[in-house]
Write an enzyme that holds these catalytic residues in place. Structure first.
Site, PDB file in Angstrom:
ATOM      1  N   HIS A 113     -22.187  44.827  59.400  1.00  0.00           N
ATOM      2  CA  HIS A 113     -22.410  43.419  59.026  1.00  0.00           C
ATOM      3  C   HIS A 113     -22.660  42.568  60.268  1.00  0.00           C
ATOM      4  O   HIS A 113     -23.573  41.748  60.300  1.00  0.00           O
ATOM      5  CB  HIS A 113     -21.166  42.833  58.326  1.00  0.00           C
ATOM      6  CG  HIS A 113     -20.817  43.450  57.007  1.00  0.00           C
ATOM      7  ND1 HIS A 113     -19.554  43.885  56.687  1.00  0.00           N
ATOM      8  CD2 HIS A 113     -21.582  43.684  55.911  1.00  0.00           C
ATOM      9  CE1 HIS A 113     -19.542  44.348  55.445  1.00  0.00           C
ATOM     10  NE2 HIS A 113     -20.765  44.249  54.957  1.00  0.00           N
ATOM     11  N   LYS A 156     -12.931  40.529  40.925  1.00  0.00           N
ATOM     12  CA  LYS A 156     -12.985  41.764  41.733  1.00  0.00           C
ATOM     13  C   LYS A 156     -11.770  41.794  42.659  1.00  0.00           C
ATOM     14  O   LYS A 156     -11.505  40.821  43.371  1.00  0.00           O
ATOM     15  CB  LYS A 156     -14.287  41.751  42.553  1.00  0.00           C
ATOM     16  CG  LYS A 156     -14.615  43.085  43.204  1.00  0.00           C
ATOM     17  CD  LYS A 156     -16.009  43.025  43.827  1.00  0.00           C
ATOM     18  CE  LYS A 156     -16.196  44.103  44.876  1.00  0.00           C
ATOM     19  NZ  LYS A 156     -17.474  43.965  45.578  1.00  0.00           N
ATOM     20  N   ARG A 196     -29.033  50.247  54.382  1.00  0.00           N
ATOM     21  CA  ARG A 196     -28.593  51.407  55.165  1.00  0.00           C
ATOM     22  C   ARG A 196     -29.430  52.639  54.848  1.00  0.00           C
ATOM     23  O   ARG A 196     -29.949  53.291  55.709  1.00  0.00           O
ATOM     24  CB  ARG A 196     -27.111  51.723  54.867  1.00  0.00           C
ATOM     25  CG  ARG A 196     -26.151  50.734  55.479  1.00  0.00           C
ATOM     26  CD  ARG A 196     -24.795  50.881  54.889  1.00  0.00           C
ATOM     27  NE  ARG A 196     -24.847  50.640  53.452  1.00  0.00           N
ATOM     28  CZ  ARG A 196     -23.801  50.430  52.675  1.00  0.00           C
ATOM     29  NH1 ARG A 196     -22.590  50.483  53.185  1.00  0.00           N
ATOM     30  NH2 ARG A 196     -23.935  50.201  51.394  1.00  0.00           N
ATOM     31  N   SER A 234     -17.581  48.844  54.005  1.00  0.00           N
ATOM     32  CA  SER A 234     -16.229  48.275  53.986  1.00  0.00           C
ATOM     33  C   SER A 234     -15.271  49.217  53.252  1.00  0.00           C
ATOM     34  O   SER A 234     -14.131  49.406  53.675  1.00  0.00           O
ATOM     35  CB  SER A 234     -16.231  46.917  53.281  1.00  0.00           C
ATOM     36  OG  SER A 234     -17.020  46.006  53.985  1.00  0.00           O
TER      37      SER A 234
HETATM   38  O1  PNS Z   1     -21.233  42.759  49.948  1.00  0.00           O
HETATM   39  P1  PNS Z   1     -21.684  42.920  48.543  1.00  0.00           P
HETATM   40  O2  PNS Z   1     -20.481  43.037  47.622  1.00  0.00           O
HETATM   41  O3  PNS Z   1     -22.667  44.042  48.375  1.00  0.00           O
HETATM   42  O4  PNS Z   1     -22.468  41.565  48.133  1.00  0.00           O
HETATM   43  C1  PNS Z   1     -22.957  41.361  46.829  1.00  0.00           C
HETATM   44  C2  PNS Z   1     -23.367  39.909  46.608  1.00  0.00           C
HETATM   45  C3  PNS Z   1     -22.252  38.947  46.995  1.00  0.00           C
HETATM   46  C4  PNS Z   1     -24.586  39.585  47.437  1.00  0.00           C
HETATM   47  C5  PNS Z   1     -23.742  39.745  45.089  1.00  0.00           C
HETATM   48  O5  PNS Z   1     -22.736  40.300  44.308  1.00  0.00           O
HETATM   49  C6  PNS Z   1     -23.953  38.307  44.665  1.00  0.00           C
HETATM   50  O6  PNS Z   1     -24.896  37.664  45.071  1.00  0.00           O
HETATM   51  N1  PNS Z   1     -23.022  37.773  43.834  1.00  0.00           N
HETATM   52  C7  PNS Z   1     -23.056  36.393  43.369  1.00  0.00           C
HETATM   53  C8  PNS Z   1     -23.366  36.325  41.878  1.00  0.00           C
HETATM   54  C9  PNS Z   1     -24.856  36.396  41.623  1.00  0.00           C
HETATM   55  O7  PNS Z   1     -25.644  35.580  42.077  1.00  0.00           O
HETATM   56  N2  PNS Z   1     -25.273  37.405  40.819  1.00  0.00           N
HETATM   57  C10 PNS Z   1     -26.655  37.581  40.433  1.00  0.00           C
HETATM   58  C11 PNS Z   1     -27.552  38.178  41.506  1.00  0.00           C
HETATM   59  S1  PNS Z   1     -27.086  39.803  41.916  1.00  0.00           S
END
Ligand code: PNS
Length: 165
Positions: free
Chosen positions: A22, A46, A95, A133
């Site tokens: 990150h 979560k 990745r 993570s």
């Molecule tokens: O680090 P992560 O958990 O892979 O990040 C995921 C993240 C935060 C980018 C994604 O879950 C997100 O954007 N969540 C907010 C809710 C949202 O907008 N959902 C619709 C688009 S995926």
């Protein structure tokens, strides 16, 4: 005279916890924007190891030396947060091919909801390509060595949180 628009990028994630992968993306993406906001997702549904405040603090202390990086929490839809911040670009890291399907789906859904917002991808540095993570937490939980996987200043926070000395 036309005034130059401030370019704001958003790098969203759970960051539970921040890894070297990150941090590498943050450093590289910060060069593309006037302001890069690291958006730490608050998602009460979560279960995370670190609370939202702790995750924001970990990212903040690892990025204090990058003047155009700000760390903020967000909840709800990412595209709403992007709009609220006056940004037009979402940054994500890739990745391996296995990331691609999920990332493509998210990018397309976000584009569908907010056509003015683009997602750009950074290929993760080869040295961090195996990092996540979840794996970091798993290694630490079993007493393994996480030096070199996360920024040095968060190593103790992770062991402490898992009550491992
Ligand atoms: O680090 P992560 O958990 O892979 O990040 C995921 C993240 C935060 C980018 C994604 O879950 C997100 O954007 N969540 C907010 C809710 C949202 O907008 N959902 C619709 C688009 S995926």
């Amino acid at each position: 005279m036309e005034t130059k628009k401030t370019r704001v990028g958003i790098y969203p994630g759970s960051f539970d916890p921040l890894t070297n992968g990150h941090l590498d993306i943050i450093i590289r993406a910060s060069r593309l924007f006037d302001l890069l906001i690291v958006g730490v997702l608050r998602n009460d549904a979560k279960k995370t190891l670190f609370s939202m405040e702790e995750r924001v603090d970990l990212v903040t202390k690892c990025t204090v030396d990058i003047p155009n990086v700000k760390v903020e929490m967000f909840e709800g839809l990412l595209v709403d947060f992007v709009r609220e911040k006056g940004a037009d670009t979402i940054v994500r890291g890739l990745r391996a091919v296995s990331d691609y399907e999920y990332e493509l789906q998210m990018a397309m859904l976000n584009k569908h909801m907010s056509p003015e917002v683009d997602t750009i991808f950074f290929m993760t540095d080869i040295n961090n390509s195996f990092l996540s993570s979840s794996l970091v937490k798993d290694v630490a939980r079993h007493g393994g060595n996480i030096h070199g996987l996360v920024p040095e200043i968060v190593v103790d926070d992770i062991y402490k949180k898992l009550k491992i000395s």
